[in-house]
Scaffold this active site. Structure first.
Site, PDB file in Angstrom:
ATOM      1  N   GLY A  64      51.083  47.057  88.538  1.00 17.13           N
ATOM      2  CA  GLY A  64      50.517  46.246  89.683  1.00 17.13           C
ATOM      3  C   GLY A  64      48.910  46.000  89.364  1.00 17.13           C
ATOM      4  N   CYS A  65      48.466  45.040  89.810  1.00 15.88           N
ATOM      5  CA  CYS A  65      47.132  44.684  89.437  1.00 15.88           C
ATOM      6  C   CYS A  65      46.008  45.751  89.784  1.00 15.88           C
ATOM      7  CB  CYS A  65      46.687  43.507  89.812  1.00 15.88           C
ATOM      8  SG  CYS A  65      46.868  43.183  91.631  1.00 15.88           S
ATOM      9  N   TYR A  66      46.110  46.121  91.044  1.00 18.70           N
ATOM     10  CA  TYR A  66      45.110  47.193  91.470  1.00 18.70           C
ATOM     11  C   TYR A  66      45.439  48.515  90.740  1.00 18.70           C
ATOM     12  CZ  TYR A  66      43.935  44.624  95.576  1.00 18.70           C
ATOM     13  OH  TYR A  66      43.460  43.739  96.664  1.00 18.70           O
ATOM     14  N   PRO A  67      46.627  48.952  90.600  1.00 21.13           N
ATOM     15  CA  PRO A  67      46.881  50.223  89.791  1.00 21.13           C
ATOM     16  C   PRO A  67      46.267  50.343  88.301  1.00 21.13           C
ATOM     17  CG  PRO A  67      48.648  49.687  91.097  1.00 21.13           C
ATOM     18  CD  PRO A  67      47.982  48.640  91.113  1.00 21.13           C
ATOM     19  N   THR A  68      46.373  49.019  87.672  1.00 22.62           N
ATOM     20  CA  THR A  68      45.940  48.907  86.400  1.00 22.62           C
ATOM     21  C   THR A  68      44.396  49.220  86.299  1.00 22.62           C
ATOM     22  OG1 THR A  68      47.439  47.160  85.940  1.00 22.62           O
ATOM     23  CG2 THR A  68      45.545  47.112  84.520  1.00 22.62           C
TER      24      THR A  68
END
Lengths: 340, 340, 340, 340
Positions: free
Chosen positions: C145-149
């Site tokens: 996911g974008c936030y986890p990255t």
């Protein structure tokens, strides 16, 4: 005197702006709020900026709910006003923010909107020649479209004074709220931000015949209008650039504009050298105008800025209500924008 | 073959965009980077998006630093290129992103820019009639202005084919990067966001004579250009709406545009019914065009979109470099935008 | 070697970004493009920025259409990938941009997404400890996911080195494209522009368990993650501010980050005194990081910026594809952003 | 009763917002308008949205010009208020929108602002415990900073009730007008739009000690504040996300907030499930708050939204003036935002 006002279509942008202005109107008591698909929910879910009304529950839009008011604002999708209005008493002031009753010509209605025309109502742009008289005592008022408001005010003085040819070019750049809350892909924030686009090009936009109608009235003869709307990444505001060939020299231009609007409380011709911006009129009922002549072309360039939701819609509705009811015209309206 | 390229004005927007493109150009080695007031600092302080060059220190912009390169990009304020270029060897390809060498007419230069004219160079818009030939083997190239690029491409086919009258109206909406990094109050984010404004109205914008020059060349006769630029809240992109009266019916319009650009790698006439957006060309060298006829007015409406920093400046510079040096014209350039 | 790649969900934002990158990948041939509701229409109607593919017609998303490719990108709504993937041959590299195969814990899947878990796949974040090895030769990859990255990369070095407590606070501000093209009222341009909002507060956002999983792996013990996402008016980009109490003094912090990423091509620890911005990574696969210590609180503050569609989704997918297939990891990817 | 009010710094953002509000205040007559470098020019050149004052010419900011008023608003750069205020009569109500008189601790002043401290004045945040009493009859008032306003209101009830630990984390996202009209490269529209950035990280922002002072007063003990400001692309608005560990269960949280603000006209705890947005408070003096508990972490998350120029600066100034002079506290102020 307190006027009881109902707003139909209270969960949309036009309805929300009407409520924002009515909340600040000292002579108004806000009555029924209605909606279509959002009926049954609290206004605060849809209009979180209208804190004093947050807990009001939206009723269905029916004549029964609306009729017992002094004034009814209709902020409905185009084509929905006529049927409701026909069922409201004649002495209720009905102000239609939609397009149903703007055009005089049934053929134009059929071409740009489709179907049978519901008939024209007094037109809520008092700053046009003769416009104010038509509203005094009226009980049915058609609020102008946002593009026609600024475009007509930017060109009417030159046409009324016979200073320009009857062919005008209008390119107007608008924020997104003019398109309403409709869920369309091209209106998503991801699509709008960082982009400029056009639509309704080549005379296809529904505001084209309305601009032509206004300008024809000002000029006393038919006016050919080339109108191109551009969508830009901001929520509110229209900047219209309007131009036409001068019939003579441009010496009389500034005086014609100054005279046309010298007594108007909301239309401001800026000092020479300053140009309108939409930020300066955000949330206000003001129109800022500037006009100049291209010396190489003998062409008039007039530029106007309005907030499409205020003077372009709901502010014009309140202003027209004031005139119709004999209240001071500027009550509840401001010429002060919210900037930056 | 590897071409060694210097960029003067590397801390500004045009210089930064040139470097972004040159970093992706397989035949280029990036040489000296220079600046004015920012000389002595690291590029990364000014262009944090150019990571591979972040530690490069900016030199002063002098002929000595620039001369030992195959190509020199000048991305300097208007009026600063001529003196530098005069001191660079004749066999160095000098590509001026500024205005100094665009206009043929010294009188026009003096009126819109002021002072003595440095003389015209081959003009880096290969898609104009005859434009490509002028660039082959050139060692001095003037990169077009951003507004003239899109406006000229949007109107040239109709003028070259004699389909419209010699009076055109161009209203072009632009993002803010066209104004550069100059610290002016009206360019502050707080002023720009949420606002639309005009500037250079009535023929006062410096790009007016450049558009007229291009269109006159395409038409083979003088063209009167009414040009109004509008500033909108986005960093990049220009959308130009251009119109003029048809000389005859509009039947030949689409074919004329299709033929004019059928072999052009960067100019795309969209299928009927689709309209250009600036988001679709962001960061790309593409021009998206659409054209239609207003049936009520017999008026042509052409709309074009470009990224003002790419095809409107640095992309045109790279494209022109490729042509001048005999490289494939599209090397290092893309027709794929970054969206949404 | 040319790799034939299909993209399922080509009309959405993740699919569009994958295609933008794949068009610039020298070893890729673009095969089938599929969609759900948009099947049968031309890609150009949905992704006008992908000019070279504008005329390609979207097929239905079925295993038959997808199976004869070397690689299949799945850019589908959450929950739709598992069924498709199960019908694709084992030797096809399937890269899922959705969430279906990211979480190891079926209970977490059921709580945040609902339903039965399809099982975890190798996780496409090679910069995490051990992350790259898991991808070599893989034929099923889950794109983070974008936030986890960005959150994981901003905190992993400190956790891996034992420099901070196991309770972290992440507040990440994002542009709107992370929410996709879904037609929801709060994603309309009129609502987004000029506004900041929060959502998924108090651990409710689905990326919370994914961040915790990544950080737990880096730390070798469970990590408590307080995660709050904020929506801001821009199309692309995430800026994550991450903080935690130091276990000791902060002297080792910078060295730990420098060492963790010294050989990483896409993760850049900025020089002291410079801070990440999302504009600097727009359209690029770079992550810009900075880290500091609040001297009054003995608290670490790490800030990271990514483009949510590139390194946050489609760039990670291409990077993972490169690793899995033995191509140079950076092929077709850039560390140069598009700014301003 | 009519109060004569002068505004020093009328060409800046804080001064302009003060004038916007004062124009709508029924008990106010606007007196002298002064400026620094802009003295001698018309207000309309700097504040085109304040149409009724457009022709007023700005005077120099001197005690002589200001002294003959009932109230003087100082909207000057930090460090400029003390010298002016010292020369104004004691019975003139001086309201300082700058930071000079906010901090009680001279050491903190010297560390974050530098130089000798001018001494603390009554603090214009009446919604803090004891805050209103300090303003009644005051003749010197320090208007709070924008970040401290929303952050303090978002956390004070939990601290006053002993519900959270004395370590709090505040990440607040702001529009650009909080930085004023200063001509700095990172505030240019081209830099701001499409980007997110941080500044003053790690306790370096000057509002950190002010937040700590407010929260310490509410808690009755020192509070450690981790404060990170984020700059986002919008002109106005701050959204603050604030969190801290609960000391016990979270059952009393909502009741504590509801009780703290039940009689406050401007601070609104939203119904459960709705979250603040900055658009909803644009141009209004309202604070919208929501609070929840992360059940996995036993952590309180409070989120607040204000317009940084209204409740965050000029609205607080007017509200404080009303209290000091014995006018109804809400006179001239609104809880209705301008949206969309």
């Amino acid at each position: 005197m307190t006027v009881r006002v109902a707003v139909a279509g209270a969960s949309g942008y036009a309805g929300g702006e009407a409520l924002r202005l009515l909340l600040g109107h000292p002579d108004v008591e806000i009555g029924a709020l209605t909606a279509g698909g959002n009926a049954g929910s609290a206004l605060g879910e849809h209009q979180p900026h209208l804190l004093p009304l947050a807990d009001r529950v939206l009723a269905e839009t029916t004549p029964e709910v609306l009729k017992d008011h002094d004034v009814v604002f209709l902020a409905l999708p185009h084509g929905h006003s006529a049927a409701i209005a026909a069922q409201l008493p004649d002495d209720v002031l009905v102000i239609d923010c939609g397009a149903d009753h703007r055009l005089n010509d049934p053929t134009a209605w059929d071409r740009w909107y489709g179907g049978e025309h519901a008939g024209a109502w007094p037109y809520g742009l008092p700053e046009l020649p003769g416009g104010r008289d038509a509203l005094v005592g009226a009980r049915r008022i058609a609020v102008p479209g946002c593009y026609p408001t600024v475009s007509s005010l930017a060109l009417a003085p030159a046409l009324a004074a016979g200073l320009i040819d009857p062919e005008v070019v209008v390119v107007a750049v608008s924020g997104t709220s003019g398109a309403g809350k409709a869920l369309k892909p091209h209106l998503l924030g991801s699509e709008v931000m960082g982009s400029l686009s056009v639509y309704g090009v080549g005379g296809a936009h529904r505001h084209t015949p309305e601009i032509a109608q206004n300008l024809g009235r000002a000029a006393g003869r038919p006016i050919a209008v080339s109108f191109t709307p551009v969508l830009a990444p901001l929520p509110r505001g229209i900047l219209a650039t309007c131009s036409a060939q001068l019939t003579g020299g441009g010496d009389e231009v500034r005086a014609a504009y100054a005279k046309a609007y010298e007594h108007e409380p909301f239309v401001h011709l800026l000092p020479e050298g300053r140009w309108p911006t939409t930020a300066a009129v955000l949330g206000s009922n003001a129109v800022q105008l500037q006009v100049t002549v291209d010396p190489d072309l003998d062409r008039l360039i007039a530029v106007g800025a309005v907030d499409n939701l205020t003077k372009g819609t709901a502010g014009a509705a309140v202003q027209s209500m004031n005139i119709a009811l004999g209240l001071p015209e500027t009550t509840g309206l401001s010429t002060v924008g919210v900037a930056p």
